[in-house]
Write a protein that holds these residues in place. Sequence first.
Motif, short mmCIF file in Angstrom:
data_model
loop_
_atom_site.label_atom_id
_atom_site.label_comp_id
_atom_site.label_asym_id
_atom_site.label_seq_id
_atom_site.Cartn_x
_atom_site.Cartn_y
_atom_site.Cartn_z
N THR A 1 9.33 2.20 -6.78
CA THR A 1 8.52 1.09 -7.26
C THR A 1 7.56 1.49 -8.38
OG1 THR A 1 6.96 1.46 -5.44
CG2 THR A 1 8.67 -0.21 -5.11
N GLY A 2 7.64 2.72 -8.88
CA GLY A 2 6.91 3.07 -10.08
C GLY A 2 5.50 3.60 -9.84
N ARG A 3 4.75 3.70 -10.95
CA ARG A 3 3.40 4.28 -10.93
C ARG A 3 2.48 3.60 -9.92
NH1 ARG A 3 1.00 7.11 -15.22
NH2 ARG A 3 -0.87 5.82 -15.10
N SER A 4 2.65 2.30 -9.78
CA SER A 4 1.74 1.54 -8.91
C SER A 4 2.25 1.46 -7.47
CB SER A 4 1.56 0.12 -9.46
OG SER A 4 2.82 -0.54 -9.55
N SER A 5 3.12 2.38 -7.08
CA SER A 5 3.68 2.39 -5.73
C SER A 5 2.58 2.27 -4.67
CB SER A 5 4.47 3.68 -5.50
OG SER A 5 4.78 3.85 -4.13
N ARG A 6 2.84 1.46 -3.66
CA ARG A 6 1.90 1.28 -2.56
C ARG A 6 2.34 2.05 -1.32
NH1 ARG A 6 1.07 -4.79 -1.41
NH2 ARG A 6 -0.57 -3.91 -0.08
#
Length: 493
Positions: free
Chosen positions: A194-199
Amino acid sequence: MPISRPLSPARMFADLVGTTTPAPERPLLKRVVVMGGSVAGLLAARALSGAAAEVVIVERDELGQGAEARHGVPHGQQVHALLAAGRMQLDRWFPGFSDACVAEGAFVAPPADLRPALTGRNRRLRSVHPGIMSASRPFLEAMIRRRVLALPAVTVLTGRATGLELVGETVTGVRVEVDGVERVEQADLVVDATGRSSRLGEWLEKAGWERPELVRLPIALTYATGYFAPSDQPPEPPITLLRDLPGRTNVAVYGPIEGERFIVMLSGYGEDRPATTIDDFRAQIRDDLPEQFTRAAAGEPLGPIRLYHMGDSRRREFASAYRFPARLVAVGDAVASFNPTYGQGISSAALHAVCLESFLATQPDLDAPAHGFFERQRLVVDAAWRMSTIMDELRVGIPLHHTMQERIARLLTRFVLTAAPLDTTVEATATAAGFMLVHPDALLSPPVITRAAVAHGRDAACRVQATARQGLGWLTERVNELRGRDRVPDEAT
């Protein structure tokens, strides 16, 4: 019985880059859910398609067949490059991939037309390597997406991943919101892409697990990209990358891409932000860069200047997590996101997918944490991280925490990189490391360090000789001036 010595990082990295890992004879997994349908998620799906009966990609954007920029890729309109390491894997997974890209308009820069990405010197590379592919991010992503979605095992679910399902020590699925309704997608393996902003760290912590450590290096990078139609006088060479320039423009690159267009990017750090209008963009090019950049941006503008700001490089330390649930891995920018001017993103994502292949080929116990995968992945992350942050640390003056061994490795790496313009052998190794074909430890081999030392010594001697010649010339001029003052004019005799 002799004790086998562990493989060095350079050797392990070489094994990954040169992998020919075959798909398992039978699926190891029934169902895999990949969270995120960007390049990292697509390539993870490709790597898993031979090991799973079904691979479901959960992506909030509609994944069509076209090459439009997706909302989920905010930097999608900026310059992207496909380094040699990524091209090799894509051609392995999709035979003829590079040829198909070129046939549809992508450009592959031959070695003779490249400028070093690491040394910042404006001269031709004499080393041999596969070259860089120049194309827009939407084009490359679409070329990959069409091939991945054509695989029988792969399907797409348009929705938003909202959390994990866990039973005991194991991840069993993903909670997904589809059309406002949340449901659970069961899985034997879950991949976070899910990229840089992964939670993911937040979800794990909320469920009582350890949040992987997040390491950040502030870089305050801003870059601007313009698209231009070809001019009457196209630039020569057709592609150029210049790095570590003095003044407002620190990195600049141009190159031809699909659609018979030129893409031009300028970047700077901190307050040195690039221009945002066509006129100012061209003025900055005229003021700061060689004439070929002016030619690349001389054609008709094809849209406005597109700006993007990246505050930091970051990595999540999954490999060192003390506790981690089974049947869960992460790939791509969800693990590490680097200074984009080094062009490592797509190739790193490809090598993360290779790590998945390599890990599953060992027939691991999937009911245990995937430490074997994360150890492999750390090799790739460490390689890209060292090459991209080694100069950024100096630039921003914020040293990261490193072991003594890594600090020594970084000092030696900088020493070797600064010798690359002075020696063709050193230059070839530096280029291979920059293009992710070899681990940066290859720069630390005794032969390379020795050649770097000799090159630095020779360069220092040349500079001393030049300084001595300048000093002798100055002294000669002063002596001649004094002699001229003492000489009696002929008219006075």
